[in-house]
Design a protein around this motif. Structure first.
Motif, PDB file in Angstrom:
ATOM      1  N   LYS A   1      -6.018  11.224   5.512  1.00 55.09           N
ATOM      2  CA  LYS A   1      -6.703   9.900   5.697  1.00 55.09           C
ATOM      3  C   LYS A   1      -5.749   8.785   5.699  1.00 55.09           C
ATOM      4  CE  LYS A   1     -11.370  10.964   3.984  1.00 55.09           C
ATOM      5  NZ  LYS A   1     -12.317  10.699   2.865  1.00 55.09           N
ATOM      6  N   GLN A   2      -4.602   9.122   4.631  1.00 56.60           N
ATOM      7  CA  GLN A   2      -3.424   8.072   4.765  1.00 56.60           C
ATOM      8  C   GLN A   2      -2.774   8.064   6.095  1.00 56.60           C
ATOM      9  OE1 GLN A   2      -2.330   5.907   2.504  1.00 56.60           O
ATOM     10  NE2 GLN A   2      -0.543   5.378   3.634  1.00 56.60           N
ATOM     11  N   ASP A   3      -2.570   8.857   6.605  1.00 56.98           N
ATOM     12  CA  ASP A   3      -1.957   9.194   8.011  1.00 56.98           C
ATOM     13  C   ASP A   3      -2.761   8.447   9.103  1.00 56.98           C
ATOM     14  OD1 ASP A   3       0.102  10.803   6.819  1.00 56.98           O
ATOM     15  OD2 ASP A   3      -0.942  12.644   7.570  1.00 56.98           O
TER      16      ASP A   3
ATOM     17  N   GLN B   1       0.732  -1.348  -0.055  1.00 55.61           N
ATOM     18  CA  GLN B   1      -0.022  -0.073  -0.029  1.00 55.61           C
ATOM     19  C   GLN B   1       0.736   1.351   0.008  1.00 55.61           C
ATOM     20  OE1 GLN B   1      -0.663   2.559   2.562  1.00 55.61           O
ATOM     21  NE2 GLN B   1      -2.659   3.522   1.348  1.00 55.61           N
ATOM     22  N   SER B   2       2.093   1.118   0.165  1.00 52.52           N
ATOM     23  CA  SER B   2       2.934   2.456   0.467  1.00 52.52           C
ATOM     24  C   SER B   2       3.128   3.333  -0.788  1.00 52.52           C
ATOM     25  CB  SER B   2       4.350   1.929   1.058  1.00 52.52           C
ATOM     26  OG  SER B   2       5.024   1.302   0.119  1.00 52.52           O
TER      27      SER B   2
ATOM     28  N   GLY C   1      -0.177   5.105  -1.049  1.00 54.17           N
ATOM     29  CA  GLY C   1      -0.156   6.132   0.064  1.00 54.17           C
ATOM     30  C   GLY C   1       0.642   7.486  -0.425  1.00 54.17           C
TER      31      GLY C   1
ATOM     32  N   SER D   1      -2.529   4.568   8.514  1.00 48.55           N
ATOM     33  CA  SER D   1      -1.293   3.879   9.023  1.00 48.55           C
ATOM     34  C   SER D   1      -1.238   3.801  10.499  1.00 48.55           C
ATOM     35  CB  SER D   1      -0.227   4.779   8.547  1.00 48.55           C
ATOM     36  OG  SER D   1       1.164   4.383   9.009  1.00 48.55           O
TER      37      SER D   1
ATOM     38  N   GLN E   1      -4.152  13.065   2.133  1.00 53.86           N
ATOM     39  CA  GLN E   1      -2.949  12.867   2.882  1.00 53.86           C
ATOM     40  C   GLN E   1      -3.277  12.415   4.393  1.00 53.86           C
ATOM     41  OE1 GLN E   1       0.560  12.838   1.990  1.00 53.86           O
ATOM     42  NE2 GLN E   1       0.495  11.982   4.222  1.00 53.86           N
TER      43      GLN E   1
END
Length: 596
Positions: A237-239, A160-161, A164, A242, A235
């Motif tokens: 939501k990505q944080d 997923q990175s 992301g 994780s 961004q």
């Protein structure tokens, strides 16, 4: 202000990337080798826990592969940063990003397997000299035990990175490549408005020109505000993804955990700056009086406070000034930096079409510690930028030469000390060598502007990041209107009663690239606080203070940043360094007014 194509740039004005790969063919050969090692990665599964020899074999392979991967990524990234309009650069950057994501997926077993080894056995390895190159890595990795997932879950996280990073790369391409800000009519004729030239326009003494550039610049963001708001929400939501997946309490806790920085450091920074806002408001009130304006507009706050002091500094002259200013750090430091900034071609000096805006240093374990600039001779700030990025690169230079691969990479928390330290020495040198009071006042005003930009402004940005992430964690959608509303509140709080904001002023919150590296900007503020303290120690001290600072640069990632800075002579867990820097700002303001 003519913006050239990449192909038109003089060779000596560009960086020499041959210390990484001689050419595209060599890079492609390296990619072929990396793909072979990626396919080989699963064969090491089970060896970490099989005993001493198995662990040593796995780490030796990981080190060799990691160094190759870093070189490949650096070469592709630096070419992409130099010209994102070249599709071949974009393609290579995408290919290596995919490869690194696949490497992470194929090594998904690594962290779970490493952390499953009992503490007693790891302790015995740490006492063995054969593990000296991996000792710090092993010690630090144990802290992540509660946040490392199963092998299958780690594989998903690695795959997923690449996805992301979409918000960050899209924002960069949109604002650096696709945006067309047009041209500005000046007395000398039409001049291009770009991410880089925008700062030159805002420093013009012609208020009408500043207003025109400001409104034209933000009109591009206004047209795309909904898109950019969605990118920023992506961004955040990505944080959150994780953070939640790895069982952290909050996005901020996750961001600070790796550096072992207490949450109180972040909170103390914001609280201390809030207490000092009256001195910032005093600064803007003084600026308003000096400019004979009843109220400052947002586009008035970057004009030099002292007019009539012309400072046009060609790049080579800037290097000479910087080297003289950094003389207290000794011959090795100065001669190495001078060579790197000139004949060794660490630096990509000037703007070209498709080039990333701003500046950065990118140093690795192998190769030169490269620097990207968009240097402008007529912007004094750019001389300080050369010194700033030179500080980063010298930090990389010393770290890579004094540590094994697994221990060389220092944290951003420390990096911002090394860079801002250099700026402090340059400011002191320029002030002491100034020939008249007006020039001294000019240098003092630059020092004031730097602290406003690096301590006050970056803290405001850090506060915005904290607010947006907390709101999102509470389930509040980050709409464009909400982002603008929260950012405007901070603008009003920090700028105070002397500044009258424009309707588009809060769009500034949508154009900060560092918001796509979340909870990064606070390190600029803590960095300048530590740098002011350490620069005073070096300037007023002797051999011990110089050596303590150089030892800090050489320590790399061999310890945690709070600890390494304590050894250098400053304790960032306490509020004192930040408060001292804020008092320094107030005293500079007193001195500036006295000179006037």
């Amino acid at each position: 202000m003519e913006i050239k194509r990449r192909s038109e740039a003089a060779t000596n004005d560009t960086w020499d990337l041959t210390s990484l790969f001689t050419d595209e063919k060599a890079w492609e050969s390296g990619m072929k080798t990396l793909k072979e090692e990626i396919d080989r990665a699963p064969s090491f599964k089970g060896k970490l826990g099989s005993g001493k020899e198995g662990m040593l074999e796995t780490f030796a392979w990981y080190e060799k592969t990691g160094i190759l991967a870093e070189r490949l990524y650096s070469w592709a990234f630096l070419n992409y940063a130099a010209d994102a309009s070249d599709s071949s650069n974009v393609k290579r950057y995408s290919l290596v990003s995919q490869a690194l994501a696949q490497l992470g997926a194929n090594m998904a077993y690594f962290d779970p397997e490493l952390l499953a080894i009992e503490d007693k056995r790891v302790a015995s390895y740490l006492a063995d000299p054969a593990f000296s190159s991996y000792k710090v890595y092993l010690e630090k990795s144990r802290r992540f035990k509660a946040h490392v997932l199963s092998e299958a879950e780690e594989r998903i996280m690695a795959l997923q990175s690449e996805v992301g990073s979409t918000a960050r790369t899209t924002f960069g391409d949109l604002t650096n490549v696709d945006f067309d800000f047009g041209t500005i009519e000046t007395e000398e004729g039409p001049k291009p408005l770009t991410q880089s030239t925008y700062s030159s326009f805002l420093m013009s003494e012609d208020r009408a020109l500043r207003a025109l550039a400001y409104k034209q610049f933000y009109s591009a963001y206004d047209k795309h505000k909904h898109t950019i708001a969605r990118l920023y929400e992506g961004q955040v939501k990505q944080d959150k993804f994780s953070c939640t997946a790895r069982l952290y309490e909050s996005c901020r806790q996750k961001a600070l955990f790796a550096d072992k920085v207490p949450m109180s450091v972040y909170d103390n920074l914001i609280d201390s700056v809030h207490e000092a806002l009256p001195s910032l408001h005093r600064y803007y009130a003084l600026r308003s009086r000096l400019m004979n304006l009843e109220k400052l507009a947002h586009y008035d706050v970057y004009v030099p406070l002292v007019s009539g002091v012309q400072k046009n500094t060609p790049y080579e002259e800037a290097v000479e000034i910087i080297c003289k200013a950094l003389a207290p750090l000794g011959e090795e430091y100065v001669s190495t930096l001078k060579k790197g900034l000139t004949t060794d071609r660490w630096v990509d000096r000037y703007e070209n079409k498709g080039k990333r805006s701003g500046a950065f240093s990118s140093g690795g374990y192998t190769g030169k510690p490269y620097i990207l600039l968009n240097y402008k001779e007529d912007v004094l700030k750019d001389l300080f930028t050369v010194a700033h990025e030179g500080g980063h690169s010298m930090h990389s230079y010393f770290s890579a030469r004094n540590n094994p691969f697994f221990h060389y990479d220092y944290t951003i928390f420390e990096a911002e000390v090394a860079s801002t330290f250099n700026e402090q020495l340059v400011a002191t040198y320029l002030f002491e060598t100034a020939e008249d009071k007006k020039t001294k006042a000019f240098i003092l005003s630059k020092g004031l502007d730097d602290i406003v930009a690096t301590l006050f402004r970056q803290t405001m940005f850090a506060e915005f990041e904290d607010i947006t992430h907390r709101l999102s964690e509470e389930g509040v959608p980050l709409t464009v209107d909400l982002l603008r509303e929260e950012y405007r509140k901070l603008l009003v709080l920090y700028f105070g009663p002397s500044v009258e904001l424009e309707e588009v002023s809060d769009l500034e919150g949508l154009r900060i690239p560092h918001f796509y590296s979340s909870f990064y900007v606070y390190k600029y503020a803590t960095g300048i606080s530590a740098a002011i303290a350490l620069s005073q120690k070096v300037l007023n001290g002797g051999e011990k203070e110089k050596n303590d600072y150089l030892s800090f640069l050489k320590s790399g990632g061999s310890t945690y940043p709070i600890e390494s800075l304590k050894k250098a002579g400053v304790d960032m867990e306490k509020r004192e360094p930040v408060q001292s820097a804020l008092k320094h700002f107030s005293s500079l303001l007193d001195e500036f007014e006295a000179l006037l």
